[in-house]
Scaffold this active site. Sequence first.
Site, short mmCIF file in Angstrom:
data_model
loop_
_atom_site.label_atom_id
_atom_site.label_comp_id
_atom_site.label_asym_id
_atom_site.label_seq_id
_atom_site.Cartn_x
_atom_site.Cartn_y
_atom_site.Cartn_z
N HIS A 155 0.80 -1.22 0.00
CA HIS A 155 0.00 0.00 0.00
C HIS A 155 0.84 1.28 0.00
CE1 HIS A 155 -4.11 -1.75 1.35
NE2 HIS A 155 -3.44 -2.61 0.64
N GLU A 164 0.23 -2.24 7.54
CA GLU A 164 -0.19 -1.00 8.20
C GLU A 164 -0.14 -1.09 9.72
OE1 GLU A 164 -4.46 -0.11 7.50
OE2 GLU A 164 -4.65 -2.23 7.05
N ASP A 207 -4.19 4.07 1.76
CA ASP A 207 -5.25 4.20 2.75
C ASP A 207 -5.11 5.48 3.58
OD1 ASP A 207 -5.78 1.62 1.86
OD2 ASP A 207 -4.74 0.70 3.56
N ASP A 316 -7.71 -12.11 7.36
CA ASP A 316 -8.14 -11.39 6.16
C ASP A 316 -7.75 -12.24 4.96
OD1 ASP A 316 -8.55 -9.72 4.01
OD2 ASP A 316 -6.97 -8.30 4.51
N LYS A 341 -14.80 -8.24 4.04
CA LYS A 341 -14.74 -7.42 2.84
C LYS A 341 -15.91 -7.85 1.96
CE LYS A 341 -9.68 -6.81 2.62
NZ LYS A 341 -8.42 -7.45 2.15
N ARG A 370 -11.56 -1.37 1.23
CA ARG A 370 -10.51 -1.92 0.38
C ARG A 370 -9.54 -0.78 0.04
NH1 ARG A 370 -11.38 -6.99 -1.68
NH2 ARG A 370 -9.12 -6.95 -1.42
N LYS A 392 -12.64 -0.87 10.02
CA LYS A 392 -11.32 -0.45 9.57
C LYS A 392 -11.51 0.18 8.21
CE LYS A 392 -7.56 -2.97 7.40
NZ LYS A 392 -6.63 -4.09 7.47
P1 PGA Z 1 -6.74 -4.59 0.07
O1 PGA Z 1 -6.27 -4.55 1.57
O2 PGA Z 1 -8.02 -3.88 -0.03
O3 PGA Z 1 -5.64 -3.93 -0.70
O4 PGA Z 1 -6.84 -6.05 -0.30
C1 PGA Z 1 -7.09 -4.21 2.63
C2 PGA Z 1 -6.66 -4.94 3.90
O5 PGA Z 1 -5.92 -5.91 3.82
O6 PGA Z 1 -7.06 -4.60 4.97
ZN ZN Z 2 -5.49 -7.13 5.52
#
Ligand code: PGA
Ligand code: ZN
Length: 429
Positions: A155, A164, A207, A316, A341, A370, A392
């Site tokens: 990212h 992160e 992000d 995740d 997600k 995302r 998040k």
């Molecule tokens: P992504 O990552 O949207 O780039 O897949 C988000 C996350 O892992 O929290």
């Molecule tokens: Zn993640």
Amino acid sequence: VITKIKGRQILDSRGIPTVEVDLFTNKGSFRASVPSGHVTGMYEAVELRDGDKGMYLGNSVTRAVKNINEKISEALIGMDPTLQSQIDQAMIDLDKTEKKGELGANAMLAVSIAACKAGAAEKEVPLYKHISDLSSKTNPTLPVPAFTVISGGKHAGNNLAIKEIMILPIGASTFEEALQMGSETYHHLKAVIKEKYGEQGCNVGEDGGFSPNLSSVQEGLNLVKEAISRTGYSEKIKMAIDVAATTFCIGTKYDLDYKFQNKSGQNFKSGDDMIKMYEELCAAYPIVSIEDPFDREDWEHVKRFSDLGLCQVVGDDLLMSNHKRIERAIHESSCTALLLKVNQIGTVTEALEVVKLAKDAHWGVVVSHRSGETEDSFIADLSIGLAMGQIKTGAPCRGERLAKYNQLLRIEEELGDQAVYAGEDWRAT
Ligand code: PGA
Ligand code: ZN
């Protein structure tokens, strides 16, 4: 009833095409758009892209849009928008594939969310209330936000391997206060980074987290600790990390220096070394949650780390919001929370189903954005309606991230003295 559905191609926060829908009923028009991430794997629902290199480098979504304007419209016009599961089932039946590859999960989700918004309007209730009715009927609760403050991994263009570092204002008494704490910490952090790394260190990742060049996770955590102490909220703000370890797993080893040209491959850690590192991090910093501490196929180490009970362990990439993988993780107690997600699933109804699965197992659920986002704030209402306790959605900075946080603020205001902030009860298990 649904009278018209109009899909179109728009751009997301990374400048990549995505799908937007306007769905019309007798009550008005309802808009939804869908996000997109880095991780698109074999277990996720299919994001349908044209693949024509001459158009947006292969990323255009005109086929998905066409599916909305033709097949999906034809199937859904005349339906009652309050019947979410029937609408979603109609699309699933039309698609006929396991991973929504025919219509595209991006097409289906945009319509599913727009229908959900229309359903709320039909019932003349707020969206979060409608979502709550569709599921567990729990009392709407404002989630604890996990604000991204430092970005790394895929990212950001810095050296940090992990994806992160986040802060969770668990000790705030309202969401409004949590947002203030997040924003103040973010700005103190900017000053701390500027002192040590100069202006360049304050560039932000996808992000919105700062992305100075850091030689270790600890260096990043120290900066955040310093920023928190400058705010005076030390007792009230906890930390979390998303390691996204799949990104730097090579065979059975982890390369925390994978982004350094001259150090890459020199400092491999085994799964056991990683467990030891996490133990040290949890002892030295107020870390309450670690996401994807291991490769997505390293079920052995994630379970061993989870069993230590040092913090919440979020799946995740491990789970990819996939029903079967969540069931396996519950069965083997591989982690203690689901990162949700919605676009990996493809319909609102199926998202509610996986949340139920996680909740029945007494897991935490983190509603997630995302990396490629839009101004749609649906996940804010979703997190409140399902009373999931955690959201998040990036830094307290950048419009597409604030679209969600500001919506939470508005809903808290609307709820008035009925508003409950999850706070210490953030895991809602
Ligand atoms: P992504 O990552 O949207 O780039 O897949 C988000 C996350 O892992 O929290
Ligand atoms: Zn993640």
